[in-house]
Design a protein around this motif. Structure first.
Motif, short mmCIF file in Angstrom:
data_model
loop_
_atom_site.label_atom_id
_atom_site.label_comp_id
_atom_site.label_asym_id
_atom_site.label_seq_id
_atom_site.Cartn_x
_atom_site.Cartn_y
_atom_site.Cartn_z
N GLY A 30 0.82 -1.23 0.00
CA GLY A 30 0.00 0.00 0.00
C GLY A 30 0.84 1.27 0.00
N GLN A 31 1.96 1.26 -0.72
CA GLN A 31 2.86 2.41 -0.67
C GLN A 31 2.49 3.51 -1.67
OE1 GLN A 31 6.68 0.45 -0.96
NE2 GLN A 31 6.78 0.18 1.27
N ASN A 32 1.76 4.48 -1.19
CA ASN A 32 1.44 5.68 -1.97
C ASN A 32 1.83 6.86 -1.10
OD1 ASN A 32 -0.93 3.50 -2.55
ND2 ASN A 32 -0.33 4.57 -4.41
N PHE A 33 2.97 7.48 -1.43
CA PHE A 33 3.53 8.50 -0.54
C PHE A 33 2.90 9.88 -0.82
CE2 PHE A 33 7.79 5.97 -0.21
CZ PHE A 33 7.12 4.99 0.50
N VAL A 58 1.48 5.02 11.77
CA VAL A 58 1.54 3.71 11.11
C VAL A 58 2.08 3.93 9.70
CG1 VAL A 58 0.20 1.73 10.31
CG2 VAL A 58 -0.50 2.95 12.39
N GLY A 59 3.20 3.31 9.37
CA GLY A 59 3.74 3.41 8.01
C GLY A 59 4.29 4.78 7.66
N GLY A 61 6.71 5.55 5.74
CA GLY A 61 7.21 5.66 4.36
C GLY A 61 8.62 6.23 4.37
N THR A 64 7.70 11.70 5.33
CA THR A 64 7.12 12.99 4.94
C THR A 64 6.21 13.57 6.03
OG1 THR A 64 7.04 12.00 2.76
CG2 THR A 64 5.98 14.13 3.00
N LEU A 81 6.78 -1.42 8.33
CA LEU A 81 7.01 -2.84 8.03
C LEU A 81 8.13 -3.05 7.01
CD1 LEU A 81 6.07 -5.80 8.27
CD2 LEU A 81 4.34 -5.32 6.56
N ASP A 82 8.26 -2.12 6.07
CA ASP A 82 9.19 -2.35 4.96
C ASP A 82 10.64 -2.05 5.37
OD1 ASP A 82 10.54 -2.58 2.60
OD2 ASP A 82 9.20 -1.26 1.45
N LEU A 85 12.83 0.72 3.86
CA LEU A 85 12.64 2.15 4.16
C LEU A 85 13.44 2.59 5.39
CD1 LEU A 85 8.82 2.34 3.45
CD2 LEU A 85 10.58 3.65 2.25
N VAL A 106 2.23 -3.44 12.16
CA VAL A 106 1.37 -2.79 13.15
C VAL A 106 0.32 -3.75 13.71
CG1 VAL A 106 -0.28 -1.87 11.46
CG2 VAL A 106 0.00 -0.73 13.65
N ASN A 129 -1.09 8.07 7.21
CA ASN A 129 -1.62 7.83 5.88
C ASN A 129 -1.57 6.30 5.75
OD1 ASN A 129 -2.07 7.61 3.11
ND2 ASN A 129 -0.05 8.41 2.54
N PRO A 131 -1.83 2.22 5.07
CA PRO A 131 -1.79 1.29 3.93
C PRO A 131 -3.20 0.73 3.73
CG PRO A 131 -0.73 0.32 5.88
CD PRO A 131 -1.16 1.70 6.28
N TYR A 133 -4.67 -1.63 2.15
CA TYR A 133 -5.04 -3.05 2.11
C TYR A 133 -5.40 -3.61 3.49
CZ TYR A 133 -0.43 -4.46 3.92
OH TYR A 133 0.68 -4.63 4.71
N ILE A 134 -5.03 -2.86 4.56
CA ILE A 134 -5.39 -3.33 5.90
C ILE A 134 -6.05 -2.21 6.74
CG2 ILE A 134 -3.93 -5.35 6.32
CD1 ILE A 134 -1.76 -3.40 7.36
N1 SAM Z 1 3.37 7.99 5.62
C1 SAM Z 1 3.93 7.88 4.29
C2 SAM Z 1 3.40 9.01 3.43
O1 SAM Z 1 2.31 9.51 3.75
O2 SAM Z 1 4.04 9.38 2.47
C3 SAM Z 1 3.65 6.53 3.65
C4 SAM Z 1 2.19 6.09 3.62
S1 SAM Z 1 1.90 4.67 2.64
C5 SAM Z 1 0.22 4.95 2.20
C6 SAM Z 1 1.70 3.33 3.80
C7 SAM Z 1 2.95 2.93 4.55
O3 SAM Z 1 2.61 1.85 5.44
C8 SAM Z 1 4.10 2.42 3.70
O4 SAM Z 1 5.29 3.01 4.13
C9 SAM Z 1 4.11 0.90 3.96
O5 SAM Z 1 5.39 0.33 3.78
C10 SAM Z 1 3.64 0.85 5.38
N2 SAM Z 1 3.03 -0.44 5.79
C11 SAM Z 1 2.37 -1.34 5.02
N3 SAM Z 1 1.92 -2.38 5.75
C12 SAM Z 1 2.30 -2.13 7.04
C13 SAM Z 1 2.13 -2.83 8.26
N4 SAM Z 1 1.47 -4.00 8.32
N5 SAM Z 1 2.69 -2.32 9.39
C14 SAM Z 1 3.35 -1.13 9.35
N6 SAM Z 1 3.54 -0.41 8.21
C15 SAM Z 1 3.01 -0.90 7.07
#
Ligand code: SAM
Length: 293
Positions: A30-33, A58-59, A61, A64, A81-82, A85, A106, A129, A131, A133-134
Motif C-alpha cells: 500500500g505504498q502511496n507517498f 503507522v507506516g 514511508g 514525509t 514494516l518495509d 525504508l 502494526v 496515511n 496502507p 489493504y489493511i
Molecule cells: N506515511 C507515508 C506518506 O504519507 O508518504 C507513507 C504512507 S503509505 C500509504 C503506507 C505505509 O505503510 C508504507 O510506508 C508501507 O510500507 C507501510 N506499511 C504497510 N503495511 C504495514 C504494516 N502491516 N505495518 C506497518 N507499516 C506498514
C-alpha cells in the motif's frame, strides 16, 4: 538547510531519495507517498497536535508526515514494516531527537505495551496515511484493544471513510459504521484527490478523525453478542431482520419473534434501518433469554 531536512513532499525530492537508495514502491504494501504539503497540514491541524502529545504513526514511508509530526508533538513512534525504508528514515529523520522508528507489522505490535513503555503520561494520538489493504483491521485493532488513545486521524480510501461515518438508511451504512461509532465519534476532515500521492492510487481518499470515547456511549450487557447481532443483521442484507437473525444467531424463529416484539421492532424491517440503540436492545434481550433472566 541540511539535505535531510528538505521538505519531503516535493515530488523532485521524493524521486531523488528513492533513486539514491534504489527504492521500489510496493503495491502490495500500500505504498502511496504524500506529495502535497497542504494535505499534510490538514492532517496535522485535524489532529490538533500539542507538545504534550505522543503520536503513533503507522507506516512512515520516507518520513514525509513524520517530519511534521516531530515538529509539533513531544514524541513520535513510527511503525514501518518495509525493511527497505529503514535506512531512508534514518537519513530523513536523523536530525529529530523525538522520534523512534520501530520495524514491524502494526497488526502484530503490542500497542498497549508500546504506549506504556514509550508514551506514558502523554495524550496519545494515532496519525497516519494508512496502507489501504489493511485499513479496517488497523482501525478495529486501535478501537477494540481498549488502548488509551485520544484521537485517530488517518487517510483512508474515501469509500471507507464514508462507511465509517454513515447513519441508518444511508447506502454506506453497515457493520463497520456501527463498530466505529460504538467506540468513537467520526468526522471527515477533507476529501483528497488521487494526485497528491506518488504513485497515484486507483481510488479517491479522505482524511477522517475518530474522536475516541473514554467509554462506549451505548451500554450493552455483552459486547461480543452485540457485534454478533449486528454482523448477522448485515450478513444477509436482503433478508428481513427476523430471517437474518434466525439464520445468524442460533435461536429459533419464534424466539427471535418474541425478542423483536419486546423491543417493539417490526420483524420485517431490514438491518440497515436499525440504529445502534435498537441493536443494543435486541442484543440485551437475547442475552437475557440465553441466560434465563
Ligand atoms: N506515511 C507515508 C506518506 O504519507 O508518504 C507513507 C504512507 S503509505 C500509504 C503506507 C505505509 O505503510 C508504507 O510506508 C508501507 O510500507 C507501510 N506499511 C504497510 N503495511 C504495514 C504494516 N502491516 N505495518 C506497518 N507499516 C506498514
Amino acid at each position: 538547510m541540511k539535505p535531510e531536512n528538505r521538505r519531503l513532499y516535493s515530488p523532485a525530492v521524493v524521486k531523488k531519495i528513492i533513486e539514491k537508495h534504489g527504492f521500489r514502491f510496493s503495491k502490495s504494501l500500500g505504498q502511496n507517498f504524500l506529495i502535497d504539503g497542504n494535505i499534510i497540514d490538514r492532517i496535522i491541524e485535524g489532529a490538533n497536535i500539542k507538545e504534550s502529545d505522543g503520536i503513533i504513526e503507522v507506516g512512515p514511508g520516507i518520513g514525509t508526515l513524520t517530519q511534521k509530526l516531530c515538529e509539533s508533538a513531544g514524541k513520535v513512534v513510527a511503525i514501518e514494516l518495509d525493511n527497505n525504508l529503514l535506512q531512508i528514515l534514518e537519513e530523513t529523520l536523523g536530525s529529530y531527537d523525538n522520534v523512534e522508528v520501530i520495524h514491524g507489522d502494526v497488526l502484530k505490535v503490542d500497542l498497549n505495551q508500546l504506549i506504556k513503555e514509550k508514551l506514558e503520561d502523554r495524550t496519545v494520538k494515532v496519525v497516519a496515511n494508512l496502507p489501504y489493504y489493511i485499513t479496517t483491521p488497523i482501525i478495529m485493532k486501535l478501537l477494540e484493544e481498549n488502548l488509551n488513545i485520544d484521537k485517530i486521524v488517518v487517510m483512508v480510501q474515501k469509500e471507507v471513510a464514508h462507511r465509517m461515518k454513515a447513519v441508518p438508511g444511508n447506502k454506506d451504512y453497515g457493520a463497520l459504521s456501527i463498530a466505529v461509532q460504538y467506540y468513537s465519534k467520526p468526522e471527515i476532515i477533507v476529501d483528497v484527490p488521487k494526485n497528491v500521492f506518488m504513485p497515484r492510487p486507483n481510488v479517491d481518499s479522505a482524511v477522517i478523525m475518530l474522536d475516541v470515547y473514554n467509554e462506549p456511549v451505548i451500554k450493552v450487557k455483552d459486547e461480543k453478542l452485540f457485534f454478533n447481532v449486528v454482523k448477522a443483521a448485515f450478513g444477509k442484507r436482503r433478508k428481513t431482520l427476523l430471517n437474518a437473525l434466525t439464520s445468524g444467531i442460533g435461536l429459533k424463529k419464534e424466539e427471535i419473534e418474541i425478542i423483536l416484539e419486546k423491543c417493539s421492532i417490526d420483524p420485517v424491517r431490514r438491518g440497515e434501518t436499525l440504529d445502534s440503540t435498537e441493536f443494543a436492545g435486541i442484543a440485551d434481550e437475547i442475552y437475557m433469554m440465553i441466560n434465563n433472566y
